[in-house]
Scaffold this motif. Sequence first.
Motif, mmCIF file in Angstrom:
data_model
loop_
_atom_site.group_PDB
_atom_site.id
_atom_site.type_symbol
_atom_site.label_atom_id
_atom_site.label_comp_id
_atom_site.label_asym_id
_atom_site.label_seq_id
_atom_site.Cartn_x
_atom_site.Cartn_y
_atom_site.Cartn_z
ATOM 1 N N ILE A 41 -9.848 17.577 -80.370
ATOM 2 C CA ILE A 41 -11.087 18.300 -80.672
ATOM 3 C C ILE A 41 -11.365 18.157 -82.159
ATOM 4 O O ILE A 41 -10.565 18.586 -82.999
ATOM 5 C CB ILE A 41 -10.979 19.781 -80.275
ATOM 6 N N ILE A 81 -16.023 22.310 -83.140
ATOM 7 C CA ILE A 81 -16.452 23.254 -82.096
ATOM 8 C C ILE A 81 -17.722 23.936 -82.552
ATOM 9 O O ILE A 81 -17.851 24.343 -83.712
ATOM 10 C CB ILE A 81 -15.368 24.316 -81.823
ATOM 11 N N ARG A 106 -20.650 26.655 -75.367
ATOM 12 C CA ARG A 106 -19.694 26.077 -76.304
ATOM 13 C C ARG A 106 -19.716 24.563 -76.177
ATOM 14 O O ARG A 106 -19.583 24.009 -75.086
ATOM 15 C CB ARG A 106 -18.279 26.598 -76.041
ATOM 16 N N MET A 141 -18.142 20.859 -77.895
ATOM 17 C CA MET A 141 -17.047 20.303 -78.679
ATOM 18 C C MET A 141 -17.277 18.816 -78.894
ATOM 19 O O MET A 141 -17.632 18.099 -77.953
ATOM 20 C CB MET A 141 -15.703 20.498 -77.972
#
Length: 453
Positions: A277, A280, A296, A298
């Motif tokens: 990741i 974010i 959300r 990413m």
Amino acid sequence: MGKTLYLECYSGISGDMTVGALLDLGADPEILKEQLRSLTVEGFDVQISRVKKSGLDACDFRVILDKEHENHDHDNGYLYGHDDMQIHTHEHGEHIHSHEEHEHVHGTHEHSHEGHTHDHGHEGHEHHHTHEHRGLPEILDIIWHSGITEHAKKIAVDIFEVLAEAEAKAHGTTLEEVHFHEVGAVDSIVDIVAAAVCLDNLDVTEVIVPELYEGRGTIRCQHGVIPVPVPAVLNIAQQHGLTLHITETEAELVTPTGAAIVAAVRTSDHLPGKYKIRRIGMGAGKRDYGRTSILRGMLIEPESEEADYIYKLETNLDDCTPEALGHVMERLFKAGARDVHYIPVFMKKNRPAYQMNVICSEEDVPKMEEIIFHETTTIGIRRVKMERTVMQREICTVRTSLGEAKVKVCRLEGYVRVYPEYESVTAICREKGLSYQEVWSRVRHEAEDEVLS
């Protein structure tokens, strides 16, 4: 290379939530505002701020409309108040009243009702605000004549075309004839164009969306009370293979705009086995139905894995001529087979025969099987999915004392091997009048020096 975006839609998805998440991921807000100002539409401004959702910090993207373009019929009392003016959330037993914001049917419409008092007795309820009725050609004309980048234009056009197709199907009309005020409204155009601009600004080329969490129940629109998921969302899900995960929340979590964005930009519904990741971002929704209203996103970096999968096709042949076997091998290689070989075997009644083995990728299996059935006497093929470990490989062109040659360079944890390609070696043999072994050895030695230097 472009970036890979993963959207986690546990609270649904809408236009404003998508833009908020993309801004939080690093899309430039000043570039977004500048490009939105190039739209030939009036009556709006945008506001970007930080808000708290269940204690979580998120980016809030808000389209602010003037009074002429504001649509007060898009508040929760109007949308969900057709039973008892309350929204029932079965998961938490909470009653959410009608002073929230909503984005709804056929497009994105989000309007702030905080600080206002509404008394909606829906019988005889009238609205005195301007509704923009635009068809798809008018909307596309606005996009193509705007000052946003060409790539962003393409994304926005794709989203609107997905949305228009779904609405045309829902209303039993054509793309040329469908006219609807929601998709033509100013805030819908702004939300979709803003999402396109942010995706372009972030250089997102891959978008992974495994599933969309959606609510249930009913919702009011200009045509009456309709079920959730609304027809446009269902049409988009059906036409583009989106997976809907229906929750117990009695509310619309996936708006048509949100579904259309996913359908237009999604490249996969599966996350890679391993990934890192890199960033974010969280985009805030304008309402909470017993679950945190955030989208959300990413930016991820898939990690290459040493093991991958390959298919082996095999069949036994005891009545094919050598000529036929040679021919089918050529066809299979030409069609993309990774490898083809024959193994001598003895079959029933001690018949000498050959077992054909074909190695290919999963997507090539149907094509390989068709060739085998068509070119051989077999009546059955065994198929096995096999995991394999391979070295990283690439074909390079190197300069040698004998001329240019192609070589295969294989790497594994710092270990490197170089293999001259057969066609390059034989071409040099013919040109220089040298033996195969002499050319192969010299090309390999000189290529290793060049690759390792």
